[in-house]
Design an enzyme around this catalytic site. Sequence first.
Site, PDB file in Angstrom:
ATOM      1  N   GLU A   1     -10.158   5.062   7.173  1.00  0.00           N
ATOM      2  CA  GLU A   1      -8.752   5.450   7.213  1.00  0.00           C
ATOM      3  C   GLU A   1      -8.421   6.805   6.579  1.00  0.00           C
ATOM      4  O   GLU A   1      -7.565   7.524   7.096  1.00  0.00           O
ATOM      5  CB  GLU A   1      -7.899   4.376   6.523  1.00  0.00           C
ATOM      6  CG  GLU A   1      -7.902   3.040   7.247  1.00  0.00           C
ATOM      7  CD  GLU A   1      -7.373   1.922   6.364  1.00  0.00           C
ATOM      8  OE1 GLU A   1      -8.106   1.472   5.466  1.00  0.00           O
ATOM      9  OE2 GLU A   1      -6.215   1.527   6.560  1.00  0.00           O
TER      10      GLU A   1
ATOM     11  N   ARG B   1       0.829  -1.207   0.000  1.00  0.00           N
ATOM     12  CA  ARG B   1       0.000   0.000   0.000  1.00  0.00           C
ATOM     13  C   ARG B   1       0.865   1.260   0.000  1.00  0.00           C
ATOM     14  O   ARG B   1       0.472   2.284  -0.543  1.00  0.00           O
ATOM     15  CB  ARG B   1      -1.022   0.008   1.136  1.00  0.00           C
ATOM     16  CG  ARG B   1      -2.154   1.001   0.874  1.00  0.00           C
ATOM     17  CD  ARG B   1      -3.253   0.932   1.915  1.00  0.00           C
ATOM     18  NE  ARG B   1      -4.341   0.031   1.583  1.00  0.00           N
ATOM     19  CZ  ARG B   1      -5.389   0.340   0.804  1.00  0.00           C
ATOM     20  NH1 ARG B   1      -5.490   1.538   0.257  1.00  0.00           N
ATOM     21  NH2 ARG B   1      -6.338  -0.548   0.585  1.00  0.00           N
TER      22      ARG B   1
HETATM   23  N1  MTE Z   1     -12.531   3.979  14.384  1.00  0.00           N
HETATM   24  C1  MTE Z   1     -12.632   3.603  15.671  1.00  0.00           C
HETATM   25  N2  MTE Z   1     -13.428   4.299  16.500  1.00  0.00           N
HETATM   26  N3  MTE Z   1     -11.934   2.529  16.143  1.00  0.00           N
HETATM   27  C2  MTE Z   1     -11.092   1.808  15.335  1.00  0.00           C
HETATM   28  O1  MTE Z   1     -10.470   0.834  15.786  1.00  0.00           O
HETATM   29  N4  MTE Z   1     -10.145   1.541  13.076  1.00  0.00           N
HETATM   30  C3  MTE Z   1      -9.813   2.228  11.826  1.00  0.00           C
HETATM   31  C4  MTE Z   1     -11.047   2.900  11.240  1.00  0.00           C
HETATM   32  N5  MTE Z   1     -11.699   3.690  12.229  1.00  0.00           N
HETATM   33  C5  MTE Z   1     -10.962   2.204  13.968  1.00  0.00           C
HETATM   34  C6  MTE Z   1     -11.745   3.307  13.529  1.00  0.00           C
HETATM   35  C7  MTE Z   1      -9.241   1.343  10.820  1.00  0.00           C
HETATM   36  S1  MTE Z   1      -7.586   0.992  10.880  1.00  0.00           S
HETATM   37  C8  MTE Z   1      -9.992   0.833   9.808  1.00  0.00           C
HETATM   38  S2  MTE Z   1      -9.305  -0.128   8.593  1.00  0.00           S
HETATM   39  C9  MTE Z   1     -11.436   1.061   9.733  1.00  0.00           C
HETATM   40  O2  MTE Z   1     -11.910   1.869  10.790  1.00  0.00           O
HETATM   41  C10 MTE Z   1     -12.120  -0.291   9.761  1.00  0.00           C
HETATM   42  O3  MTE Z   1     -13.490  -0.196   9.761  1.00  0.00           O
HETATM   43  P1  MTE Z   1     -14.332   0.012   8.415  1.00  0.00           P
HETATM   44  O4  MTE Z   1     -13.812  -0.962   7.427  1.00  0.00           O
HETATM   45  O5  MTE Z   1     -15.698  -0.250   8.856  1.00  0.00           O
HETATM   46  O6  MTE Z   1     -14.096   1.427   7.994  1.00  0.00           O
HETATM   47 MO1  MOS Z   2      -7.131  -0.842   9.231  1.00  0.00          MO
HETATM   48  S1  MOS Z   2      -5.119  -0.453   9.344  1.00  0.00           S
HETATM   49  O1  MOS Z   2      -6.972  -1.580   7.630  1.00  0.00           O
HETATM   50  O2  MOS Z   2      -7.280  -2.189  10.265  1.00  0.00           O
END
Ligand code: MTE
Ligand code: MOS
Length: 788
Positions: free
Chosen positions: A727, A313
């Site tokens: 992200e 990535r």
């Molecule tokens: N938001 C919260 N509150 N807690 C989390 O652990 N993880 C992040 C993001 N937002 C996270 C977060 C990461 S690394 C990712 S990949 C995405 O949420 C994963 O969830 P999604 O695929 O539903 O966006």
């Molecule tokens: Mo998020 S770093 O892809 O869990």
Amino acid sequence: MKPTDAIRHAGNVDAAGHVRGESIYLDDLPEQAGTLHGAVFASPIAHGSLRDLHRDAARAAPGVIAVLTATEIPGENQIGGIVPDEPLLAAGEVHYAGQPIAVVFATTEAAARAAVKLMTADIEPRSAVFDPREAARLGHLIVPPRSFRIGDLDAAWSQCAHVFEGSAETGGQEHLYIETQGAYAIPTEAGGLRIHSSTQGPTAVQRTAARVLGIPMHRIEVDVTRLGGGFGGKEDQATPWAVLAALGAWRLRRPCKLVLHRADDMRMTGKRHPYASDFKIGLAADLRILAYEVTFYQDAGAAADLSPAVLERTLFHHTNSYFVPNARATAYSCRTNVVPHTAFRGFGGPQGMFVIEAAIARAAEALGIESAVIQERNLLRDGDVFPYGQIAARCNARRTWEDLVSRFEIAALRQEIERFNASHATEKKGLALMPICFGISFTKTFMNQASALVHVYQDGSVGVSTAAVEMGQGVNSKVAQVAAHGLGVGLARVRIESTNTARVANTSPSAASASADLNGKATERACDALRARLLAHAAVMLGKAATAAGGSPAGAPAAGLAVRDERVYDGDTPTKIAWVDLVRAAFLNRVQLTAQAHYATPEIHFDWTTEKGHPFAYHAYGTAAIVARLDVVRGTYVIESALASHDFGRSMNPIVDRGQAEGGIVQGIGWMTMEELMFDAEGRLRTNALSTYKVPDIYAAPERLEVHFLDLEGPPHAILGSKAVGEPPLLYGIGAYFAVRRAIRAANPKADIAFSAPITPEKTLRALHGARFAARRAAPRPTRAHAP
Ligand code: MTE
Ligand code: MOS
């Protein structure tokens, strides 16, 4: 069909439980009688040969039931997901300080921890490597290097009016999920196990536990209610703790629980990968970027973990949201003797983007212009090709830039900052603009699949199971919205069940910001099937069809009928059939009220032999402006404002999405400014507590934090047109480094500032007063006796 406003403004379905303290996390599960508690004995040194392990004292300690080591593993001592290079428990050699060697199970947590303190190991030290560049020189690579190329780089240099070179580095980052890593494994009948794990990847836990125990996957059920945060830190690295608990439960035939204390979690789990990089950028006289060459040295730590995927990535995002016709990016995943680093929000993308922003800043500073001039000139447009072959489509890079500049009156802001700087000697401000572009999809194409299992119960209530793991990001809210919308019922009818491998199997981790899209689309499909069956029966009830089950093929919509607001509509006219009546009648007529559906993102593909393809379903775009205010005397600063114009598509849940954007921005700012990991010369993490590792709190958050939603039609692969948001906003935080850098240069135009993040107040102070620091240090100083 668009979701109704009521559904769009659902907010977070977990909010009430969270604020009342009623939400269930791993540690809230009631413990069964006879539960044992685990604690881990880990390597105190970074590299060495394990000669002997002294466990007798621990074994004899009160409450201790067992001390398990690699020799007690019935299956394979291997937890590596991408590369099989990581034992569950060290055997023969240790490769980093904090590597698990043994696990103690005792009747109480305190007894287990006390017993660990009685253990020692004879380890013959061996030379350790902590610098990724040195590891690369020594040939210590996790996987062979990879290169992305576009155009003819070698020929392009001669066409450049300006060429600049430099190096850049970014530090690691501790995930600091509020809930530490942990798992609870319970033996079930016939040699089975149920594992409750705080994991983003239930299937990874199931697969790895099966491998380590030497049993088939069907004997293991993994269940996840929710996580108190993951941020990537529980995508792969929740697995070892769950498998250790499973090992205990398997061998001792008693429920075993293993939860890491914060300091152990910080010491024993991987972080965002630190990177060191070299860049060279070439611009035409009109400031178009003609050539860009970059080499990345990723500090992978002692085992592969997810490093090869993270590295990939970095390559995908090395040109950020700019069109670069000639580029070559090479990336090395370097094996060092620190804890294996892992996924962290952005997944290597931020590390790649920081470098091109550094290259642009270097060029702008040398040319005496604003970075923004170069940034804007090179923003992607529809039809531009990314270095990996995908063509930019529905590209909103310029739209978000222009919206930000006009909406937040950036020209006026710039003038205000100039006036401020001209009239203040001991305070200076700096502004940075930060455009972002983030590809949505797992870069491993096969991972872009999900399934959903939807039950309509005979009272009209609905239960939904998917592969999505709720970790605070609001995916449960979004999946519930999809189901409510798809079935035409209120949100209160829908319950999102725990994520469970026995209900939904072979799942990808909840990661890559794709969970709502993948699981939402699968849910949408399951609901489509249910709706079609129910409406076929409604047609019979209304006398519009003779038979439902026999006459209407499953999935064929009954002409003109729909369910809205829990009632069957015939065109625009409400009928006499309410949702509950329809469900009841359908059940009595033996209509199947359960549907399972699978979704695999269409169109995407990637050929890693040519490093070209169409890996992403779509891209998320946005632009932010960050302003830093620097105290020139102390080197301290505040981030005064973070303003963003972000392309959410058509947000299906603005409250959740705003939370994601604001949280991501603050987390990104933390990475770039204050979060600094420090290891001692022996490779031991010194910043293993919140007293020494500083994360942004409410006082460090920008004084003004505004995210504007560009309400644009979303792409078809985004669930309900609402773009993935987990992200991308973190990337705005990169602007904080450049805002502080500009403020330093406003105070001291000759300041020698490395492209080294985090730009802590210490580094800032040195950059401001570097010459004076050096002079002071050279002067002899009286030594003072140490305080007792
Ligand atoms: N938001 C919260 N509150 N807690 C989390 O652990 N993880 C992040 C993001 N937002 C996270 C977060 C990461 S690394 C990712 S990949 C995405 O949420 C994963 O969830 P999604 O695929 O539903 O966006
Ligand atoms: Mo998020 S770093 O892809 O869990």
